[in-house]
Enzyme design. Structure first.
Site, PDB file in Angstrom:
ATOM      1  N   ARG A  96       0.800  -1.220   0.000  1.00 20.36           N
ATOM      2  CA  ARG A  96       0.000   0.000   0.000  1.00 20.36           C
ATOM      3  C   ARG A  96       0.843   1.286   0.000  1.00 20.36           C
ATOM      4  O   ARG A  96       0.326   2.358  -0.244  1.00 20.36           O
ATOM      5  CB  ARG A  96      -0.954   0.002   1.198  1.00 20.36           C
ATOM      6  N   LYS A 150      31.531  27.229  -1.712  1.00 21.66           N
ATOM      7  CA  LYS A 150      31.654  25.778  -1.775  1.00 21.66           C
ATOM      8  C   LYS A 150      33.083  25.386  -1.455  1.00 21.66           C
ATOM      9  O   LYS A 150      34.025  26.006  -1.977  1.00 21.66           O
ATOM     10  CB  LYS A 150      31.292  25.292  -3.183  1.00 21.66           C
ATOM     11  N   TYR A 154      36.958  26.541 -12.251  1.00 23.21           N
ATOM     12  CA  TYR A 154      36.765  25.375 -13.121  1.00 23.21           C
ATOM     13  C   TYR A 154      37.153  25.732 -14.542  1.00 23.21           C
ATOM     14  O   TYR A 154      36.646  26.708 -15.107  1.00 23.21           O
ATOM     15  CB  TYR A 154      35.279  24.974 -13.056  1.00 23.21           C
ATOM     16  N   LYS A 179       9.122  -0.213   2.973  1.00 19.39           N
ATOM     17  CA  LYS A 179       8.347   0.687   3.834  1.00 19.39           C
ATOM     18  C   LYS A 179       9.130   1.175   5.049  1.00 19.39           C
ATOM     19  O   LYS A 179       9.126   2.366   5.360  1.00 19.39           O
ATOM     20  CB  LYS A 179       7.075  -0.023   4.290  1.00 19.39           C
ATOM     21  N   ARG A 231      27.576  25.706   0.577  1.00 17.97           N
ATOM     22  CA  ARG A 231      27.547  24.309   0.140  1.00 17.97           C
ATOM     23  C   ARG A 231      28.601  23.485   0.848  1.00 17.97           C
ATOM     24  O   ARG A 231      29.350  23.971   1.686  1.00 17.97           O
ATOM     25  CB  ARG A 231      27.720  24.255  -1.379  1.00 17.97           C
TER      26      ARG A 231
END
Ligand code: UD1
Ligand code: MG
Length: 465
Positions: A31, A365, A401, A38, A347
């Protein structure tokens, strides 16, 4: 038996019989309509099964035995060595589930307590009362019952002469008269260990093709034995989670409990109903939490902090006296007296030392900001190590980057980074250096120098300026 084990069994001066705990968690739980077993669905940030396991640990130092089946491997991985496991390969009912524990537990303990992993609100206090009541009488079975208006699909309790429990009739097969019985079976039991195991093998097969644990009651009664019941009135405690509406109900109860606890510990919640604190979080005294604040995961908040409104703090450590307003903080460490926001995002790996100020619309970050450093407006720092008392001007960006790899930026103590500076990593700005507004820094800037332009060139020293 160990000294610890002995100790476990004395509550309020009373000696308790040795207890083993079995938690049933093998059911299919169709369910829930979920790929996730569950019992792994989170409740206030923790997998549901974790509550049963922790409650067991409050009662005895002996690890509980978890009967797993549906999603067994996932459950094992999530719970780890907090429990011992047996697998029920085919889900043939609650009686059959308990039978799986027999090889491990027969002859091991005087009392066997059994309940379900999908009943996370059940308190250790109630279980302890059940265990105590079981020890006081001569009953082979002591069960938990609840008085409720809504039968919730539970079995109804049949009582006979002298008000003794004589049986349990499942909702599905109950007569109209039986359905009117408001006393229900919670599915929580203490059994006499010597009696339980041989009788469990004799359970009859139900018309549904299952072995019902509840049939043990009729067996005991047929042998002329007494079955005791501890009746509780708080239906919430035994709320079983079978579908997502139940999950939401349990979540609401658990959130209320957690909020209540922190308020009693000296934390101000301006709007408790709009404050979401995971069970895994700790908060220091005199902290104030504004509405729409989510404190999640492995998070520790210090004393006298002010958090929110509209804030998420996840898996972070926040020191005393910090302020976080309308911001998202994840996997970060804030030392003392740090203030963040509104509208900033810290972050993973952001580490802000004492007294750091991060204003609006900033992102940090994997970077360290030294004590007293200020970063007021619209900046991004990634993979940066920033010293103390540095001024990061509005719109400063570490270009960390290059499309393939991430590169570090180092800004030393007391440096001043002018507005709209691009720091093209890897790059270092020396101690006390000043970078003019609008610069693109592609080479290291020596300590104490002034540099500006595109690309930035050293134009002299700060002292000569
Ligand atoms: C059971 C009781 C019922 C009681 C109710 C309370 C029986 C026959 N009935 O009904 O009287 O009022 O609990 O919630 O016991 N499980 C297994 N293996 C199985 C079957 C179940 O591990 O083969 C586990 C399930 O994961 C679940 C728990 O046992 O956590 C209860 O099973 P469920 O089928 O939901 O029993 P109910 O029909 O709710
Ligand atoms: Mg059920």
């Amino acid at each position: 038996m160990s000294a610890r084990g002995e100790c476990d069994r004395i509550f309020a001066g009373k000696h308790m019989n040795k207890l083993s705990i079995v938690i049933l968690a093998a059911g299919q739980s169709t369910r829930m309509k979920s790929e996730l077993p569950k019992v792994l669905h989170p409740l206030a940030g923790k997998p549901m099964v974790q509550y049963a396991v922790e409650t067991a640990a409050e009662l005895t130092s002996e690890k509980p035995l978890l009967v797993v089946g549906h999603g067994a491997d996932q459950v094992r991985r999530a719970v780890g060595d907090q429990a011992v496991y047996v697998e029920q390969r085919e889900q043939l009912g609650t009686g059959h589930a308990l039978l799986q524990a027999r090889p491990l537990l027969e002859g091991q303990s005087e009392v066997v307590a059994v309940w379900y992993a999908d009943m996370p609100l059940l308190s250790a206090e109630t279980l302890r009362r059940l265990w105590e009541l079981h020890g006081e009488g001569q009953s082979l079975i002591t069960m938990l019952t609840v008085e409720a208006d809504d039968p919730m699909g539970f079995g109804h309790i049949l009582r006979g002469e002298a008000d003794h429990v004589i049986g349990i009739v499942e909702e599905a097969v109950a007569t109209e008269a039986q359905k009117a019985i408001r006393e229900l079976n919670c599915g929580v039991y203490c059994f006499d260990g010597d009696w339980l195991w041989p009788h469990l093998t004799q359970l009859p097969l139900s018309p549904k093709g299952e072995y019902y644990l509840t049939d043990l009651v009729a067996m005991a009664v047929a042998e002329g034995q007494v079955v005791e019941a501890l009746k509780i009135s708080d239906v919430n405690e035994v709320l079983g989670i079978n579908e997502r509406t139940h999950l939401a109900q349990a979540e609401a109860v658990m959130r209320r409990r957690i909020n209540q606890k922190w308020m009693l510990e000296g934390v101000t919640l301006l709007a408790p109903a709009l404050t979401f604190i995971d069970a895994t979080v700790t908060i220091g005294q005199d902290s104030v939490i504004y509405p729409n604040t989510y404190l999640e995961g492995a998070t520790a908040i210090g004393r006298q902090c002010r958090l929110g409104p509209n804030t998420i703090v996840r898996d972070s450590t926040i020191g005393h006296g910090c302020t976080i307003e309308a911001s998202v903080v994840e996997g970060a460490v804030l030392e003392e007296g740090v203030d963040v926001g509104p509208f900033s995002h810290l972050r993973k790996g952001a580490h802000l030392a004492t007294g750091v100020h991060v204003g609006n619309f900033s992102e940090i970050k994997n970077s360290y900001l030294g004590p007293g450093t200020k970063m007021g407006h619209f900046s991004y720092l990634g993979d940066a190590t920033v010293g103390q008392e540095v001024n990061v001007g509005a719109g400063t960006i570490t270009c960390n980057y290059d499309g393939q790899r991430k590169h570090p930026t180092i800004i030393e103590d007391g440096a001043f980074i002018g507005s709209d500076t691009m720091l093209v990593a890897p790059v270092r700005v020396g101690a006390g250096a000043k970078v003019g507004a609008g610069s693109v820094v592609t080479h290291d800037i020596p300590p104490g120098s002034i540099a500006y332009g595109v690309p930035a060139r050293v134009k002299g020293g700060v002292k000569e300026e």
